[in-house]
Write an enzyme that holds these catalytic residues in place. Sequence first.
Site, PDB file in Angstrom:
ATOM      1  N   ASP A 133       0.858  -1.182   0.000  1.00 15.18           N
ATOM      2  CA  ASP A 133       0.000   0.000   0.000  1.00 15.18           C
ATOM      3  C   ASP A 133       0.895   1.234   0.000  1.00 15.18           C
ATOM      4  O   ASP A 133       2.123   1.129  -0.042  1.00 15.18           O
ATOM      5  CB  ASP A 133      -0.933  -0.001   1.219  1.00 15.18           C
ATOM      6  N   HIS A 183      -2.880   3.051  -4.814  1.00 18.19           N
ATOM      7  CA  HIS A 183      -2.175   2.730  -3.565  1.00 18.19           C
ATOM      8  C   HIS A 183      -0.742   2.293  -3.855  1.00 18.19           C
ATOM      9  O   HIS A 183      -0.281   1.239  -3.414  1.00 18.19           O
ATOM     10  CB  HIS A 183      -2.942   1.657  -2.791  1.00 18.19           C
ATOM     11  N   GLU A 226      -9.885   2.577  -5.230  1.00 19.77           N
ATOM     12  CA  GLU A 226      -9.446   3.949  -4.940  1.00 19.77           C
ATOM     13  C   GLU A 226      -8.265   4.393  -5.814  1.00 19.77           C
ATOM     14  O   GLU A 226      -7.211   4.790  -5.313  1.00 19.77           O
ATOM     15  CB  GLU A 226      -9.096   4.082  -3.455  1.00 19.77           C
TER      16      GLU A 226
END
Length: 809
Positions: free
Chosen positions: A204, A278, A342
């Site tokens: 991440d 990410h 995301e």
Amino acid sequence: MKKSISLLLLSLLMIAPSCQKTKEAVNEYNIVPKPNQILPQEGRFELNSKVSLVIPANAPEVKGIADSLAERLKQTAGISLKEAESADGKSAICFVVQEGMPKEGYKLSVTPSLITLTASQPNGFFYGVQTLYQLLPPAVYGNQLDKKANWSVPAVEIEDSPRFVHRGLMLDVCRHYVPIDYIYKFIDLLAMNKMNVFHWHLTDDQGWRIEIKKYPKLTEIGSKREKTLVDYYYVNYPQVFDGKEHGGYYTQEQIKDVVAYAASKYINVVPEIEMPGHALAALAAYPELSCDSTQTYKVSPTWGVFEQVFCPSETTFKFFEGVMDEVIELFPSEYIHIGGDECPKTAWKNSAFCQQLIRQLGLKDDTTPSKTDGIKHSKEDKLQSYFVTRMEKYLNGKGRNIIGWDEILEGGLAPNATVMSWRGVEGGMNAAKAGHNAIMTPNPYVYLDYYQEEPEIAPTTIGGYNTLKKTYSYNPVPDDADELAKKHIIGIQGNIWREYMQTSERTDYQAFPRAMAIAETAWTQNANKDWKNFCERMVTEFERLEVMNTKPCLNFFDVNVNTHADENAPLMVMLESFYPNAEIRYTTDGSEPNKASTLYEKPFALEGNIDLKAVAFKDGKMLGKVAHKPLYGNLLTGKPYTVNYKMGWTGDIFDENDVLGADKTTFGLTNGKRGNNASYTPWCSFGIVEGKDLEFIVNLDKPTQISKIIFGSLFNPAMRILPAGGVAVEVSADGKQYTPVAEKALKHDYPETGRIAFTDSIEFEPTQATFLKVKIKNGGTLRNGVNFEKNNGPEVIPAELWIDEIEAY
């Protein structure tokens, strides 16, 4: 403190019937998850060193499971089972292979003279042994000899197999590194409750945690960050950091050992390698993977979603192919999780390379909504689909399939992908209807980083509010779901995102006991679930957690305070303890409750302001801590209202009674509970437009005398919030013509940053009103990039208003 908490829990658990010493043990079946078919019987099977262990020949894996049972009994009970070829009429534990049973199914028959465990596959035998452990004293989960425990098994007939094939928990080790020893304990806890998937979130923005030998800088650089955010993300701007380096990663040898250990517990380890978003930890190590390699990238010290993402270039695809080649060697899992969530498209929109690739691929913005999710997707969304599909083809070529978060639906779903639905349930349902397998992990129910008890007394976490009861209430496939949903929804998973879990104990607190509720939903048919019965069984489950040195949230032993108003009825105060058959004693004057205080028997009307304190008792002993909640009964309490703005944050209306959406009649601004500094959960938010005050209108049903208004507002500029700048009151007899009665400008002393709840009031001559209008001005303007994090919006914006409660006297 650790010792005191441990002693407290032990004292609480001693109250449970299962812990009381009696001459003849009462048969109890405190099995979690609940077996799908269980028939209690009379009598008990006594364990001693005369008991034989009968294992089928030519079944080495089954023998290993039986041997592990024998080893555990020797270690904890001091009982040595003797291996034999047959029971021969004597006390024995027999493992019997029966073809044709479900892969993970088993039968467990316990009589006073014989225990028979029957299954087709080793998985079934393993789960049967887990059930057997839960019929034994909790000491069986320990590492010490306990000869005082009652080492016997209640007679029973069980036939059992799981509802879903995917029963998992996800552990994020990127936001905060998790020591390897905790990983093993975590796997033990999964196995205890028959979960079969450990989803390991390994990469991440905040850290790359898996050794990749082809790309050593991923761990040399990407596994470390120079500092970490202090406090909640939106409390301060500029944000405050601890100044301490944080790092850690797992070597390939460690990972192999973890995977092997998990396999011994019939748990599949699914690695997650995030793409295309990410990406900051990887970009810090290899900036050429970005859309702008001239930038300097750093492993993120804070949380959130970042515009710096992987570029869909040949360099990036070769990188990921190299990473996946090593991942595949480490993880035998059929599935590799590729993230996909995301991923902002800003970098791709601004990249000449990406725009050329979009044209080359013939990607275009949608002109009509997608048939899959009903949304018009951009050409950049479709570029993400190209990215995901390309990686899927590579992994398919290696004999693996992909899982991705529900954003992989955007722009078209990769052909063989499984969708993990986290933004509610729609993503999973849409994927299932399109013929794709889906795993349900909706944040309103199974995000274990959410609060599970009153935020005012809980450690800081991400937000939300998912009680144990609410988590248990979730049904991944409703009875009225269509056949495609029933076919393609293959499981449920809880997610543990660890932005605010700096230690293993914090992880324990957030994950347990709600993980047990998820385990039961995953294993037990919905028709067989029962909340009250679950709570009865959970008393013993807390004993097991204590033996396993696990520090769960203890709200189970406390009292939860809710309010509720039926239509045209007064606001009622509702007290509840999850502990079975607990007595709730309470006071309303702020004094400490004791066993002689008022007994709570049913909901009571909130009349006037009360300083409520409540605690649960069992057999005269206090179970948990005292719950404290001031409540404000007033002329508006429990009444519906209208506002002239759409509410963003709607207060805790949707969390009332712990079941999502169950209570549509108790409203955030009139539910008797004021907002606080601890979290956003109780507040109602309004995005104010310059020149338009918030207007709150209530029908009081009859002429009513009013002389005072009290309301709360929040200061939190990092969240674009300022407290109210003024208030005005108007009254009406018919709801059409309003007469102003009072107006007041408000000033507050507050610091540059932080989060503070303010309570303001305005008093006036007693006035008759059938309709009341309260107009609240926002607190002024805020500067983009000065008061809050810089974004693409205007340089100066009207501050938002966050209000709770509005009271009239």
